[in-house]
Design a protein around this motif. Structure first.
Motif, mmCIF file in Angstrom:
data_model
loop_
_atom_site.group_PDB
_atom_site.id
_atom_site.type_symbol
_atom_site.label_atom_id
_atom_site.label_comp_id
_atom_site.label_asym_id
_atom_site.label_seq_id
_atom_site.Cartn_x
_atom_site.Cartn_y
_atom_site.Cartn_z
ATOM 1 N N LEU A 1 49.013 42.148 44.009
ATOM 2 C CA LEU A 1 48.141 41.925 42.861
ATOM 3 C C LEU A 1 48.868 41.209 41.728
ATOM 4 N N PRO B 1 40.510 44.836 40.209
ATOM 5 C CA PRO B 1 41.980 44.769 40.145
ATOM 6 C C PRO B 1 42.505 43.357 39.931
ATOM 7 N N SER C 1 44.742 42.139 36.631
ATOM 8 C CA SER C 1 46.046 41.501 36.778
ATOM 9 C C SER C 1 46.095 40.166 36.045
#
Length: 280
Positions: free
Chosen positions: A115, A143, A147
């Motif tokens: 990620l 996610p 990031s």
């Protein structure tokens, strides 16, 4: 408290990495470490060279009374290429094939190291663009959005397909699914996006482009500006609502044979759509 150079370098590195795209004055560091500005300048020179050599990013000095340093995280084309080659091998496992032409990506998008690299890659693509917010749709794009937002040091917003009482009043749009004839709905809290905001859209998987097209419509309803969209992977076997180059993908799925469990994955257009010159 006055510190030794080795201690300053460690703390300055941590401080800069945690505050990308933020102007920090030399006076602040001088006061923080009770050191002369000349010593701070020498320290920053060491960090600047190390960041560049190690492919961490660019540390730029802005002269003048209101100047200072700004750290811009990024990735080199070599490292991005190596990541794509390595991750492609993980993507082609037949067990990833799901009904309807989707891929199981949850295990990869739950990997912190992977990620971070995805975030750096997308942040590199838009490092020289003016962006106010990263947008994704619940849930698997969250996610990635977090990031990217971390490396760009901007907020991210989550569009939902159903309203939550905790979101307050919302704005919703109907959109046509890119892979079926269904009309679906998405909505966003009125407090989540300011008028005139410049929005970067990210998502995990693009099947036909319907979701991203819906996000563009939603952005327009807020009188905000759609800057671009990058996805982790796209299925090029499904007719897309976008032309070639309109959407950036890190990977493209060229074949999904659910019956024979055959999956082919190739690099997407990320490498050609990204200017790496600032970081090399």
């Amino acid at each position: 408290m006055k510190t030794r150079r080795s201690e300053r370098l460690i703390d300055m590195t941590r401080y800069l990495l945690e505050r990308p795209h933020t102007l920090i004055s030399l006076a602040y560091f001088a006061d923080r470490y009770e050191s002369a500005k000349s010593s701070i300048s020498e320290d920053l020179g060491i960090l600047r060279r190390t960041f560049m050599i190690r492919g961490i990013g660019v540390l730029e000095t802005l002269p003048g009374a209101g100047g200072g340093v700004i750290f811009t995280p990024g990735i080199s084309k070599k490292e991005a290429t190596e990541f794509i080659e390595t991750t492609s091998k993980k993507l082609v496992a037949p067990t990833r094939i799901l009904p309807g032409g989707y891929l199981y990506l949850t295990d990869l998008l739950a990997d912190p190291e992977l990620l971070r690299t995805i975030g750096r890659m997308i942040a590199t693509q838009y490092s020289q663009s003016s962006i106010d917010v990263v947008m994704t749709v619940a849930t698997k794009g969250i996610p990635i959005a977090q990031s990217v937002a971390n490396f760009l040091n901007i907020p991210f917003v989550i569009v939902r397909r159903d309203s939550k009482i905790t979101e307050g009043s919302t704005i919703s749009v109907n959109y046509a699914s890119g892979s079926s004839d269904r009309v679906e709905k998405m909505e966003l809290s009125k407090r989540s996006l300011d008028e005139g905001s410049r929005v970067l859209v990210v998502d995990d998987f693009m099947k036909g482009g319907g979701t991203i097209n819906g996000l563009r419509s939603l952005i327009s309803e807020f009188n905000a500006i759609f800057v671009g969209a990058t996805v982790f992977a796209e299925n090029i076997n499904i007719h897309s609502q976008f032309g070639d180059g309109d959407i950036t993908s890190i990977f493209k799925v060229t074949k999904i044979d659910t019956q024979n469990r055959i999956l082919n994955v190739e690099p997407g257009n990320y490498l050609t759509n990204t200017d790496f010159s600032y970081f090399e």
